[in-house]
Design an enzyme around this catalytic site. Structure first.
Site, PDB file in Angstrom:
ATOM      1  N   ALA A  66       0.872  -1.291   0.121  1.00  0.00           N
ATOM      2  CA  ALA A  66      -0.010   0.102   0.085  1.00  0.00           C
ATOM      3  C   ALA A  66       0.871   1.245  -0.224  1.00  0.00           C
ATOM      4  CB  ALA A  66      -0.967   0.078   1.032  1.00  0.00           C
ATOM      5  N   GLY A 111       0.444  -4.929   0.651  1.00  0.00           N
ATOM      6  CA  GLY A 111      -0.613  -5.026   0.016  1.00  0.00           C
ATOM      7  C   GLY A 111      -0.264  -5.741  -1.178  1.00  0.00           C
ATOM      8  N   GLU A 114      -0.938  -9.257  -0.309  1.00  0.00           N
ATOM      9  CA  GLU A 114      -2.246  -9.438  -0.225  1.00  0.00           C
ATOM     10  C   GLU A 114      -3.081  -9.553  -1.641  1.00  0.00           C
ATOM     11  OE1 GLU A 114      -2.295  -6.141   2.464  1.00  0.00           O
ATOM     12  OE2 GLU A 114      -3.382  -7.255   4.114  1.00  0.00           O
ATOM     13  N   GLU A 134       4.039  -4.915   7.490  1.00  0.00           N
ATOM     14  CA  GLU A 134       3.392  -3.923   8.034  1.00  0.00           C
ATOM     15  C   GLU A 134       3.794  -3.386   9.419  1.00  0.00           C
ATOM     16  OE1 GLU A 134       2.151  -6.127   6.174  1.00  0.00           O
ATOM     17  OE2 GLU A 134       0.645  -5.342   4.787  1.00  0.00           O
TER      18      GLU A 134
HETATM   19  N1  COA Z   1       4.553   3.267  -0.962  1.00  0.00           N
HETATM   20  C1  COA Z   1       5.027   4.189  -1.280  1.00  0.00           C
HETATM   21  N2  COA Z   1       6.211   4.709  -1.791  1.00  0.00           N
HETATM   22  C2  COA Z   1       6.964   3.449  -2.092  1.00  0.00           C
HETATM   23  C3  COA Z   1       6.522   2.272  -1.467  1.00  0.00           C
HETATM   24  C4  COA Z   1       5.206   1.814  -0.918  1.00  0.00           C
HETATM   25  N3  COA Z   1       4.912   0.949  -0.184  1.00  0.00           N
HETATM   26  N4  COA Z   1       7.676   1.192  -1.678  1.00  0.00           N
HETATM   27  C5  COA Z   1       8.466   1.994  -2.548  1.00  0.00           C
HETATM   28  N5  COA Z   1       8.175   3.224  -2.442  1.00  0.00           N
HETATM   29  C6  COA Z   1       8.766   4.349  -3.275  1.00  0.00           C
HETATM   30  C7  COA Z   1      10.024   4.829  -2.433  1.00  0.00           C
HETATM   31  O1  COA Z   1       9.615   5.693  -1.527  1.00  0.00           O
HETATM   32  C8  COA Z   1      10.925   5.568  -3.600  1.00  0.00           C
HETATM   33  O2  COA Z   1      10.283   6.715  -3.951  1.00  0.00           O
HETATM   34  P1  COA Z   1      11.306   8.042  -4.190  1.00  0.00           P
HETATM   35  O3  COA Z   1      12.269   7.682  -5.380  1.00  0.00           O
HETATM   36  O4  COA Z   1      10.253   9.204  -4.670  1.00  0.00           O
HETATM   37  O5  COA Z   1      12.129   8.117  -2.834  1.00  0.00           O
HETATM   38  C9  COA Z   1      10.772   4.547  -4.768  1.00  0.00           C
HETATM   39  O6  COA Z   1       9.465   3.641  -4.382  1.00  0.00           O
HETATM   40  C10 COA Z   1      11.816   3.536  -4.747  1.00  0.00           C
HETATM   41  O7  COA Z   1      11.859   2.718  -3.697  1.00  0.00           O
HETATM   42  P2  COA Z   1      13.337   2.338  -2.911  1.00  0.00           P
HETATM   43  O8  COA Z   1      12.984   2.038  -1.479  1.00  0.00           O
HETATM   44  O9  COA Z   1      14.210   3.625  -3.360  1.00  0.00           O
HETATM   45  O10 COA Z   1      13.850   1.081  -3.808  1.00  0.00           O
HETATM   46  P3  COA Z   1      14.508  -0.057  -3.297  1.00  0.00           P
HETATM   47  O11 COA Z   1      14.979  -0.783  -4.430  1.00  0.00           O
HETATM   48  O12 COA Z   1      15.712   0.635  -2.481  1.00  0.00           O
HETATM   49  O13 COA Z   1      13.727  -0.849  -1.910  1.00  0.00           O
HETATM   50  C11 COA Z   1      11.968  -2.166  -1.398  1.00  0.00           C
HETATM   51  C12 COA Z   1      12.692  -1.780  -2.619  1.00  0.00           C
HETATM   52  C13 COA Z   1      10.703  -2.862  -1.970  1.00  0.00           C
HETATM   53  C14 COA Z   1      12.898  -3.135  -0.518  1.00  0.00           C
HETATM   54  C15 COA Z   1      11.675  -0.989  -0.569  1.00  0.00           C
HETATM   55  O14 COA Z   1      11.191   0.010  -1.422  1.00  0.00           O
HETATM   56  C16 COA Z   1      10.242  -1.064   0.626  1.00  0.00           C
HETATM   57  O15 COA Z   1      10.819  -1.612   1.508  1.00  0.00           O
HETATM   58  N6  COA Z   1       9.260  -0.676   0.291  1.00  0.00           N
HETATM   59  C17 COA Z   1       8.217  -0.948   1.216  1.00  0.00           C
HETATM   60  C18 COA Z   1       7.669  -1.996   1.542  1.00  0.00           C
HETATM   61  C19 COA Z   1       6.378  -1.947   2.512  1.00  0.00           C
HETATM   62  O16 COA Z   1       6.818  -1.871   3.781  1.00  0.00           O
HETATM   63  N7  COA Z   1       5.328  -2.386   2.047  1.00  0.00           N
HETATM   64  C20 COA Z   1       4.078  -2.448   3.060  1.00  0.00           C
HETATM   65  C21 COA Z   1       3.302  -1.306   2.973  1.00  0.00           C
HETATM   66  S1  COA Z   1       2.206  -1.292   4.013  1.00  0.00           S
END
Ligand code: COA
Length: 260
Positions: A66, A111, A114, A134
Site C-alpha cells: 500500500a 498489499g 495481499e 507492515e
Molecule cells: N509506498 C509508497 N512509496 C513506495 C513504497 C510504498 N509501499 N515502496 C517503495 N516506494 C517508493 C520509495 O519511496 C521510492 O520513492 P522516491 O524515489 O520518490 O524516494 C521509490 O518507491 C523506490 O523505492 P526504494 O525504497 O528506493 O527502492 P529499493 O529498491 O531501495 O527498495 C523495497 C525496494 C521494496 C525493499 C523498498 O522500497 C520497500 O521496503 N518498500 C516498502 C515495502 C513495505 O513496507 N510495504 C508495505 C506497505 S504497508
C-alpha cells in the site's frame, strides 16, 4: 485519474492487467485500488475474457505494498475506509467468475502479497521476494493479509511473516504453499502465458463452478461444502460445454468450449 495507472491488453482470451507506477514500485494508492476494481469488473463482464493475468510493470516489483506516503497522514476513519477500499477490490478479484493468475515478477510486499493472495494461482520468478512488512511501519496488514495467509499456509507461517515483517524468497514461499510454482525469471512470462492459454481453452462454466466450490464451499462445514459441490456438479449437466467435453472424449477429438 486512472489513466496509465494500469496497462491493459487482451489477446486470445487472456486479459493482462499490469500495475504501472514503476517510480513508486507499483505501490497501491487509492486511485490504483479504484482502477484495479474497475479493471476487474470490466474483465468479469467481458465475454471475450476467459482468464486474467495480473502483474507489475518494471523489472523488479509486482507491488511494493500500500502507498506509505498516502497512509502517513490518514485519520482512523480514513484508515478504515482505505482498508475497506482495498478489501472490496481484492474480494472482487478473489470471487471473479474467471481464473486470475498472479505473475509475481519481483517484490510482493504488504498489499502486494495481499493482492497476489486474492488471485487464484500464483507463479513467481525465482528472484521474487514476498512478505508482510507492515509491522516495521507500526501497522498490521489491512487488505486481508492476516486472514488469507492463515488460510493459505497456517498459523505458524502467518505469525512468522507478520510478526517479523521479514521477506522470504520465492523458494521458501513455495515450500509454505504461498505460491504455486517458481520459475527462472527469464521464463516467467512464457510459463504464465502457457498456463493462461490452457485455462483460456478450458470450459468457462466449469472453471467458474470450481472457483465457486473453493470460494463458497471452502468456507463452509464439510456437509455444506459437499452439498454445494454436488449442486454445482449437477448444474454442469445443464451446459453445452459438458455435452461437448464428454462427446469429444468419446469421439477421440479435441473439445471446443463456448462457455454455454
Ligand atoms: N509506498 C509508497 N512509496 C513506495 C513504497 C510504498 N509501499 N515502496 C517503495 N516506494 C517508493 C520509495 O519511496 C521510492 O520513492 P522516491 O524515489 O520518490 O524516494 C521509490 O518507491 C523506490 O523505492 P526504494 O525504497 O528506493 O527502492 P529499493 O529498491 O531501495 O527498495 C523495497 C525496494 C521494496 C525493499 C523498498 O522500497 C520497500 O521496503 N518498500 C516498502 C515495502 C513495505 O513496507 N510495504 C508495505 C506497505 S504497508
Amino acid at each position: 485519474m486512472t489513466d496509465n495507472l494500469l496497462l491493459i491488453d487482451t489477446a486470445a482470451g487472456i486479459r493482462t492487467i499490469r500495475i504501472n507506477r514503476p517510480d513508486k514500485l507499483n505501490a497501491l494508492n487509492a486511485d490504483t485500488l479504484d482502477a484495479l476494481d474497475a479493471a476487474f469488473a470490466a474483465a468479469d463482464h467481458d465475454p471475450e475474457v476467459r482468464v486474467v493475468v495480473l502483474t507489475g510493470a518494471g523489472p523488479k516489483v509486482f507491488v511494493a505494498g500500500a502507498d506509505i506516503s498516502e497512509m502517513n497522514t490518514l485519520t482512523p476513519v480514513q484508515g478504515r475506509d482505505f482498508s475497506l477500499r482495498g478489501t472490496r477490490m481484492m474480494r472482487r478479484v478473489e470471487t471473479l467468475s474467471k481464473p486470475v493468475i498472479a505473475m509475481v515478477n519481483g517484490f510482493a510486499l504488504g498489499g502486494g502479497l495481499e493482492l497476489a493472495m486474492c488471485c487464484h494461482l500464483r507463479i513467481a520468478a525465482d528472484t521474487a521476494k514476498v512478505g508482510q512488512p507492515e509491522i516495521n511501519l507500526g501497522l498490521i496488514p489491512g487488505f486481508g493479509g492476516s486472514q488469507r495467509l492463515l488460510r493459505l499456509c497456517g498459523r505458524a507461517a502467518t505469525l512468522e511473516l507478520c510478526l517479523t515483517g521479514a521477506p522470504i524468497n520465492a523458494e521458501r514461499a513455495l515450500q509454505l504453499g504461498i505460491v504455486n510454482r517458481v520459475v527462472p525469471v527469464a521464463e516467467l512470462e512464457s510459463a504464465v502465458m502457457q498456463l493462461a492459454g490452457q485455462l483460456a481453452k478450458a470450459a468457462p462454466l466449469a472453471l467458474r463452478g470450481m472457483l465457486d466450490c473453493v470460494n463458497i464451499g471452502g468456507e463452509c462445514g464439510i456437509e455444506e461444502g459437499l452439498e454445494y459441490e454436488s449442486a454445482q456438479f449437477g448444474l454442469m449437466f445443464a451446459t453445452e460445454d459438458m455435452r461437448e467435453g464428454t462427446s469429444a472424449f468419446l469421439e477421440k477429438r479435441t473439445p471446443t468450449f463456448a462457455g454455454k
